[in-house]
Scaffold this active site. Structure first.
Site, PDB file in Angstrom:
ATOM      1  CE  LYS A  13      -8.976   2.490   3.816  1.00  0.00           C
ATOM      2  NZ  LYS A  13      -9.333   3.571   3.447  1.00  0.00           N
TER       3      LYS A  13
ATOM      4  CG  HIS B 240      -1.440   0.946   0.893  1.00  0.00           C
ATOM      5  ND1 HIS B 240      -2.792   0.854   0.511  1.00  0.00           N
ATOM      6  CD2 HIS B 240      -1.927   1.998   2.074  1.00  0.00           C
ATOM      7  CE1 HIS B 240      -3.426   2.710   0.543  1.00  0.00           C
ATOM      8  NE2 HIS B 240      -2.705   3.256   1.480  1.00  0.00           N
TER       9      HIS B 240
ATOM     10  CG  ASP C 266     -12.350   3.401   6.375  1.00  0.00           C
ATOM     11  OD1 ASP C 266     -11.294   3.601   7.254  1.00  0.00           O
ATOM     12  OD2 ASP C 266     -12.073   3.388   5.130  1.00  0.00           O
TER      13      ASP C 266
ATOM     14  CB  SER D 133      -8.644   4.540   8.013  1.00  0.00           C
ATOM     15  OG  SER D 133      -8.748   4.837   6.704  1.00  0.00           O
TER      16      SER D 133
ATOM     17  NE  ARG E   8     -10.392  10.195  10.218  1.00  0.00           N
ATOM     18  CZ  ARG E   8      -9.502   9.931   9.183  1.00  0.00           C
ATOM     19  NH1 ARG E   8     -10.129   8.295   8.870  1.00  0.00           N
ATOM     20  NH2 ARG E   8      -8.681   9.649   9.682  1.00  0.00           N
TER      21      ARG E   8
HETATM   22  N1  URA Z   1      -6.301   7.711   3.752  1.00  0.00           N
HETATM   23  C1  URA Z   1      -7.393   6.861   4.372  1.00  0.00           C
HETATM   24  O1  URA Z   1      -7.303   5.538   3.716  1.00  0.00           O
HETATM   25  N2  URA Z   1      -7.491   6.584   5.717  1.00  0.00           N
HETATM   26  C2  URA Z   1      -7.385   7.555   5.748  1.00  0.00           C
HETATM   27  O2  URA Z   1      -7.877   8.318   7.154  1.00  0.00           O
HETATM   28  C3  URA Z   1      -6.168   8.659   5.450  1.00  0.00           C
HETATM   29  C4  URA Z   1      -5.860   8.284   4.087  1.00  0.00           C
END
Ligand code: URA
Ligand code: CA
Length: 431
Positions: free
Chosen positions: A185, A80, A159, A181, A166
């Site tokens: 994923k 990632h 999320d 977060s 947020r």
């Molecule tokens: N990218 C994400 O996937 N989550 C966040 O909270 C910030 C950036």
């Protein structure tokens, strides 16, 4: 919920049950936004322990579907990147690592921002399908070791909902919230091991090395908490990566890199991240050994061949890989020239990304359509000497009027009489 907010407000540590409760009840609509907003703000100020972050990550993973990659043989390693400008690494790393025997079952996203995401770039290849059923996906990775597809299923709905909240409550910039977060994923997508590329600099989400390091450490700690081998590299995004910014242009750059003829920084980053993925995937004992394997599959052409095979199996026109001049090309190529002699001292990646977006290479809103052919080819990087009138960049555009992009590029590539060193590409590795 009031008790949970109060506890975090007072700097106490939340239990697994409390964290699961708020995630479950928020996802199903039983807890209102205003209470969760208050909790998020308390987390913003008071932080979370690694253990709390692990609980939060897993609660978000369990809020939706999880991809089961267990029918795929081997250790599934995902990568990632926290995102930057002109970052073509996935297109290169996926075939590179798969050619060394590590299964790559990659789910990628589209880009919102300067340039397209991996899926947009792949769609520059005529006919390429990003939608496979779960069964086809697993079968393809078992056969070929490689598949890159779009996200399917309802992954981490908690999320998605939290992120939207947020965004409007000024609580995006919280390291525990960002770290959980991102990790949720990756874990929901089925990764056994995760290699993180945390970018720092102008063109990155984390502008300072200190923040990038804190985010990387948090994510590695979460990995440890939840039993996924996780490691991070902090890499430079003070200038765009490689030379190409734009979808088809980046596909071309990826093909060149797979041939061993790519830009130095992009190649090196792929070797560093790829080595980590191969060690995590159990195909080499040391990073040196892994690097030698990667260099081998570049030299003998097997990584590029595998990329071509994936394109073919996923319905794409393989000829475009063998002959990249068949990829979509823009009508006009317009040079941006240096206005003085000197050295390149700064290339503000975020502004150059915007210049590419204005040409149509990225989306300003989710609904915007990308022009896959357009973008920017840089001709210089930080530390290079340049003479007045020499090209700094070439704009690839489908309209003749590119004044705005040109102006941005000229303004944000800084030239000075004093030479500066090239920025170091890898700032740190965290394991
Ligand atoms: N990218 C994400 O996937 N989550 C966040 O909270 C910030 C950036
Ligand atoms: Ca690039």
């Amino acid at each position: 919920m009031v008790d949970i907010i109060e506890k975090k407000r007072d700097g106490e540590i939340l239990s697994k049950e409390e964290i699961s409760f708020f995630i479950e009840q928020y996802t199903n609509g039983s807890i209102p936004d205003y209470q969760v907003s208050a909790l998020l703000m308390a987390i913003y100020f008071e932080g979370m322990t690694a253990e709390e972050q692990g609980f939060l990550t897993m609660a978000m993973v369990e809020s939706g579907d999880q991809i089961d990659l267990s029918p795929i043989e081997g250790i599934k390693v995902d990568k990632h990147s926290t995102g930057g400008v002109g970052d073509t690494t996935t297109l290169i790393l996926a075939p590179l690592v798969a050619a060394c025997g590590v299964p790559v079952a990659k789910m990628s996203g589209r880009g919102l921002g300067h340039t397209g995401g991996t899926l947009d770039k792949l769609e520059a290849i005529e006919g390429f399908h990003i939608e496979l059923t779960q069964e086809q996906f697993v079968r393809q990775v078992n056969d070929l070791k490689l598949a890159v597809i779009g996200q399917s299923g309802n992954l981490t709905p908690a999320d998605k909902k939290l992120y939207a909240l947020r965004d409007v409550t000024s609580t995006v910039d919280s390291i525990p919230l960002i770290a959980s977060s991102i990790m949720s994923k990756k874990i929901a997508a089925g990764a056994d091991a995760i290699v993180l590329d945390v970018k720092t600099g102008d063109g990155a989400f984390m502008k300072s090395i200190k923040d990038a390091e804190a985010l990387a450490k948090s994510m590695v700690a979460i990995g440890q908490e939840v039993g996924r081998n996780t490691m991070a590299v902090i890499s430079d995004m003070s200038q765009p990566l490689g030379f190409a910014i734009g979808n088809a242009l980046e596909v071309k750059e990826a093909i060149e890199t797979l041939k061993g003829e790519g830009p130095e920084d992009l190649t090196e980053l792929c070797l560093v991240l790829g080595s980590k993925m191969i060690v995590a995937g159990g195909k080499a004992e040391t990073l040196e050994e892994a690097r030698a394997q990667l260099q081998q599959v570049i030299q003998d052409g097997s990584a590029l061949r595998l990329f071509g095979e994936m394109v073919e199996v996923q319905g794409g026109n393989r000829e475009m890989i063998e002959n990249p001049s068949l990829l979509p090309a823009a009508k006009y190529q317009i040079e941006v020239q240096a206005q003085e002699d000197g050295y390149i001292t700064q290339m503000e990646a975020d502004e150059i990304g915007i210049a590419a977006m204005l040409l149509g290479a990225g989306r300003a809103t989710k609904e915007d359509k990308i022009d896959l052919a357009v973008g920017i080819m840089l001709k210089k990087k930080i530390g290079d000497r340049v003479m007045k009138g020499e090209p700094l960049a070439v704009i690839h555009s489908n309209t003749e009027n590119v004044d705005k992009s040109k102006e941005l590029i000229m303004k944000h590539i800084h030239i000075s009489p004093e030479k500066v060193e090239k920025p170091s590409l890898i700032h740190e590795m965290i394991t």
